[in-house]
Design an enzyme around this catalytic site. Structure first.
Site, mmCIF file in Angstrom:
data_model
loop_
_atom_site.group_PDB
_atom_site.id
_atom_site.type_symbol
_atom_site.label_atom_id
_atom_site.label_comp_id
_atom_site.label_asym_id
_atom_site.label_seq_id
_atom_site.Cartn_x
_atom_site.Cartn_y
_atom_site.Cartn_z
ATOM 1 C CG HIS A 72 29.964 16.551 -14.117
ATOM 2 N ND1 HIS A 72 30.197 17.905 -14.043
ATOM 3 C CD2 HIS A 72 31.181 15.963 -14.259
ATOM 4 C CE1 HIS A 72 31.497 18.135 -14.157
ATOM 5 N NE2 HIS A 72 32.114 16.970 -14.273
ATOM 6 C CB SER A 129 0.013 12.413 -3.389
ATOM 7 O OG SER A 129 -0.880 13.186 -4.137
#
Length: 465
Positions: A154, A275
């Protein structure tokens, strides 16, 4: 000249011809189409169905074309497909005798033969590339049998493991992908040539001979099935979709692990970007693209299944549209396979960080419960309840795994059961030590170094097959 002129006295409009042409994506079938025509012509000569002299001229023209390459063909959209372009080439080389090449053969069985031949080569190539990736993973695993790692369920801390153990999960997934291709190969490796349009032919052809010449394992038993079945194409694309799933999962984990919050791995600069505005960024762009592109094969599979679902036997022109979706799924998945292989091979593991995470957040709690069962004969559900309370109390009190000792365990045990357990300081510390946790998992398939090495040996045996 229209090689099929006779039934009509006019020609298609240019846009209709372009609409019906498969010439662009048929380029993939060039080698297979030469081999198909060569095998068929050879058989026709041997069966004395066509004049030997004419047949030899056809074979010489095919050899010449093979040497010159696909550039020698006129790939004008006025030709519906590469089969007609090839026949046009041979006709220009030797004249009307080229027409003998089509004796007892239809484009229906020819295209099926070409697609199956090409798919065989593609599958063989992909199997080799998967095995090469597995080999890389195995070598990485050998170097990381003691590298502590945290396993998740999970996406929450679950239990400590090793990086080698996690890598071998990838290897086993890829092995099943490989085995799926091997199994599918059997259903691709069948010869439809000789089915002709749909009912075979009145000429005494020898289908077993073309099967031998083309390297197929067997002859298809029913000629209608031979020209109309495309289940083998759908099954192949399913295999590529499943491989894409494996590769997408690997890519997804690399994206997660490389975040600042996890800091477990770092991607090579070769597979990263920065970026356009934030100069500090190192983005796992290639992993993200691989994850995104891994869905393409799913769409192609659904398209193919939709195409072949609602059409009657035998051949229908709809089937022409299956091939470009097959090739796109193959090319896309092969690209992902190559990229993910390179990306994983150049990954840097932050061993200090993974060791820290392996011992954090009570990841060793399961072993403490197991110790209670083994040493004190406690029912597992009772042990589970005690350890669950220990973790809950520790979190409330702001303490971590290293602060839990035998006294702490006994205090909680008394609250839950009314009795002390008396495990002893050594047993508690050993149970909560992540490295000892890992080393205790010696069951087949476990994360202990010797268990992982057993798994590696099994995988190496598979790679040698």
């Amino acid at each position: 000249m229209d090689l099929r002129a006779g039934r009509f006295d006019g020609q298609m409009t240019d846009d209709a011809a372009a609409f019906s042409s498969s010439i662009e994506f048929d380029k993939r079938l060039f080698d297979a189409d030469i081999k198909c025509n060569r095998a068929h012509t050879t058989m026709l000569i041997e069966q004395e169905i066509i004049p030997e002299e004419s047949g030899n001229k056809i074979l010489e023209a095919l050899d010449k074309l093979e040497n010159e390459g696909i550039e020698a063909l006129d790939l004008n959209p006025s030709f519906e497909d590469i089969h007609m372009a090839l026949e046009d080439y041979v006709t220009k080389q030797i004249g009307k005798e080229a027409g003998f090449m089509h004796t007892g053969k239809s484009r229906n069985d020819q295209v099926c033969t070409d697609v199956r031949l090409t798919l065989k080569w593609e599958i063989e190539n992909t199997i080799a590339n998967i095995k090469a990736f597995i080999e890389t993973i195995v070598e990485m695993a050998k170097e990381n049998t003691d590298t502590l790692f945290i396993a998740y369920t999970h996406l929450q801390h679950a239990q400590p493991t090793t990086f080698a153990h996690h890598l071998m999960a990838y290897a086993n997934e890829l092995r099943r992908d490989c085995e799926r291709f091997m199994d599918t190969y059997k259903r691709v490796d069948m010869n439809p040539l000789g089915s002709a349009a749909l009912t075979t032919t009145g000429f005494p052809i020898n289908r077993q001979r073309t099967t031998e010449l083309l390297g197929f394992s067997n002859v298809m038993d029913n000629s209608i099935d031979g020209v109309s079945s495309r289940d083998f194409a759908a099954e192949t694309v399913f295999d590529y979709a499943m491989l894409s799933t494996t590769l997408g999962k690997i890519s997804d984990e690399i994206v997660i692990w490389s975040t600042y919050e996890f800091r477990m791995v770092e991607c090579s600069n070769q597979y990263s970007s920065t970026s356009s505005i934030m100069p500090q960024k190192k983005n796992p762009d290639i992993a993200e693209l691989a994850r995104g592109k891994s869905t393409i094969a799913y769409g192609e599979l659904m398209t193919i299944l939709s195409m072949i679902k609602g059409i009657p036997h035998s051949y229908n022109r709809d089937l022409q549209e299956v091939s470009p979706h097959v090739w796109n799924a193959i090319d896309n998945t092969n690209d992902i396979l190559r990229i993910v292989h390179g990306m994983l091979a150049t990954l840097t593991v932050n061993k200090d960080r993974t060791e820290e995470l392996a011992g954090a957040n009570f990841a060793t709690a399961t072993e403490l419960a197991d110790v209670m069962v083994r040493e004190k004969n406690l029912p597992f559900r009772t042990a589970h309840q005690i350890v669950g309370r220990i973790v809950s109390d520790a979190i409330s009190e702001g303490i971590n795994t290293k602060d839990i000792d035998d006294d702490y365990v006994d205090r909680v045990a008394v609250e839950v059961t009314g009795e002390k357990l008396g495990l002893g300081e050594e047993s508690v510390k050993r149970a909560l030590d992540p490295l000892l946790n890992v080393k205790s998992r010696i069951v087949k398939g476990g994360c202990a170094p010797e268990a992982v090495m057993d798994s590696i040996e099994i995988m190496e045996s598979f790679l040698k097959e």
